[in-house]
Design a protein around this motif. Sequence first.
Motif, short mmCIF file in Angstrom:
data_model
loop_
_atom_site.label_atom_id
_atom_site.label_comp_id
_atom_site.label_asym_id
_atom_site.label_seq_id
_atom_site.Cartn_x
_atom_site.Cartn_y
_atom_site.Cartn_z
N THR A 169 -3.24 7.32 30.75
CA THR A 169 -4.02 6.30 31.62
C THR A 169 -3.14 5.10 31.32
O THR A 169 -2.47 4.65 30.35
CB THR A 169 -5.39 5.96 31.05
OG1 THR A 169 -5.38 5.60 29.91
CG2 THR A 169 -6.15 7.38 31.14
N THR A 170 -3.36 3.89 32.29
CA THR A 170 -2.70 2.69 32.22
C THR A 170 -3.14 1.97 30.94
O THR A 170 -2.53 1.17 30.09
CB THR A 170 -2.94 1.92 33.52
OG1 THR A 170 -4.38 1.62 33.62
CG2 THR A 170 -2.11 2.66 34.65
N GLU A 177 1.44 2.13 38.62
CA GLU A 177 0.30 1.46 37.80
C GLU A 177 0.97 1.37 36.57
O GLU A 177 0.69 0.55 35.73
CB GLU A 177 -0.83 2.26 37.87
CG GLU A 177 -0.95 3.76 37.39
CD GLU A 177 -1.93 4.55 37.61
OE1 GLU A 177 -2.07 5.74 36.93
OE2 GLU A 177 -2.94 3.96 38.25
N HIS A 178 1.81 2.50 36.00
CA HIS A 178 2.31 2.53 34.50
C HIS A 178 3.27 1.40 34.35
O HIS A 178 3.46 0.44 33.28
CB HIS A 178 2.93 3.66 34.06
CG HIS A 178 1.83 4.68 33.81
ND1 HIS A 178 1.84 6.05 34.72
CD2 HIS A 178 0.97 4.85 32.97
CE1 HIS A 178 0.93 6.67 34.42
NE2 HIS A 178 0.22 6.29 33.49
N LEU A 227 3.16 -1.54 36.15
CA LEU A 227 2.38 -2.75 36.25
C LEU A 227 1.74 -3.00 34.99
O LEU A 227 1.89 -4.30 34.48
CB LEU A 227 1.48 -2.56 37.31
CG LEU A 227 1.86 -2.92 38.68
CD1 LEU A 227 0.78 -2.59 39.81
CD2 LEU A 227 2.77 -3.78 38.97
N ALA A 228 1.45 -2.15 34.37
CA ALA A 228 0.76 -2.06 32.87
C ALA A 228 1.78 -2.77 31.88
O ALA A 228 1.58 -3.24 30.88
CB ALA A 228 0.13 -0.84 32.29
#
Length: 398
Positions: A242-243, A270-271, A273-274
Amino acid sequence: MSRYALVTADSGYEHLVRLAVAGLPGLLQSFQADYLPTDVDDIFGQLVGDPLEVLILGPDLKPEEALAFASVVDAAHPHVSVVLTATPTPDLALAAMRAGIRDLIPPDTSMEGLRAHIEQARAAAETRRAAAPPADDAAAGGGRGRVIPVMSPKGGVGKTTIATNLAVGLAKLAPLSVVLVDLDLQFGDVASGLMLTPERSVLDAVSGPVDSLSLKTYLTPHDTQIYALCAPRNPADADRITTGSVSDLIDRLASEFQYVVIDTSPGLGEHVLATLEHATDVVWVCGMDIPSVRGLKSGLEILEELHMLPENRHVVVNMADRKAGITVQDIEATIGVPVDIILPRSRQLPLATNRGVPVLQDGLRDPVAKGLRRLVERFRPQWDERDHKQLHRRAVFQ
């Protein structure tokens, strides 16, 4: 665990200190400089991990500067033992005592003798730290390392090659204080790029405890004195990460390592951006082709709108070729920011990648190696007063 910091540009003395502290509890963080900053926070602000106990000033520092610096450290961080490497004289010993320096170490001291001096300074610091208020203890530790994602909106531009060489190059500045994380979770190539066979991966790290004791059990050591946290072997495992777990992992690594280099997947998933939420710097990589340049332009614009662009950015044009049909000036005009490093097309770079031996490990004398070393230099801890306008002066190696 105890922690030691060393300021010196003398590589031989740094090696001696590393041998000395190898038999003691704690890790050493070094700063390669033959002068001291005007502000002690320029050093203390870059410390990561456990609170500092012993600050070692090398033999190449000017004694008068060392004395002035030590007096400020003694006032701001009284539990830290400052030791100075210099030939003892009655006058220097008296001045050192007044400045709060705990010990003078002769430059010709043997490794065993140096270890005894450092151990004595550590024991004294431990005693003072036990009596110090918690706020003072926190002032000399709990910092964060630099988080450096290597990114590209488009694949196939040599992002992993640059990430591995950056990590290897940084390890020469900070041995055992660099971790390379492969967050291209489905198709990451860090393991093959370093010729590693990791027993554990990012999936294990986010699934288990991430305390200081457990963290390094997930990492794979490399001969160049870096640690690697590789992508899962099964691409399907990417969906199990998960992020939020990625964010926690990066935060923990940044509290333990001076440099966290992250090889990201192409695009702005998403990873990625995290990762950017924790980034102190970002290395943007593009090729000398129109799709790559346009992708970088779009990525920069999107992140600008999201207010997610790190303050420190480093733009690298890889596989530069004068016959590509576009120029570096065309790239700069399109993306709207200067290009910092230009790496020419090289026959040695793909050969090194296929061998699993980064060019900065192999010591090749090649223009692309010079460019990669220049990229590494942009992350060197320093506190000089150079004109910051020079930070984005282009470096071309052909």
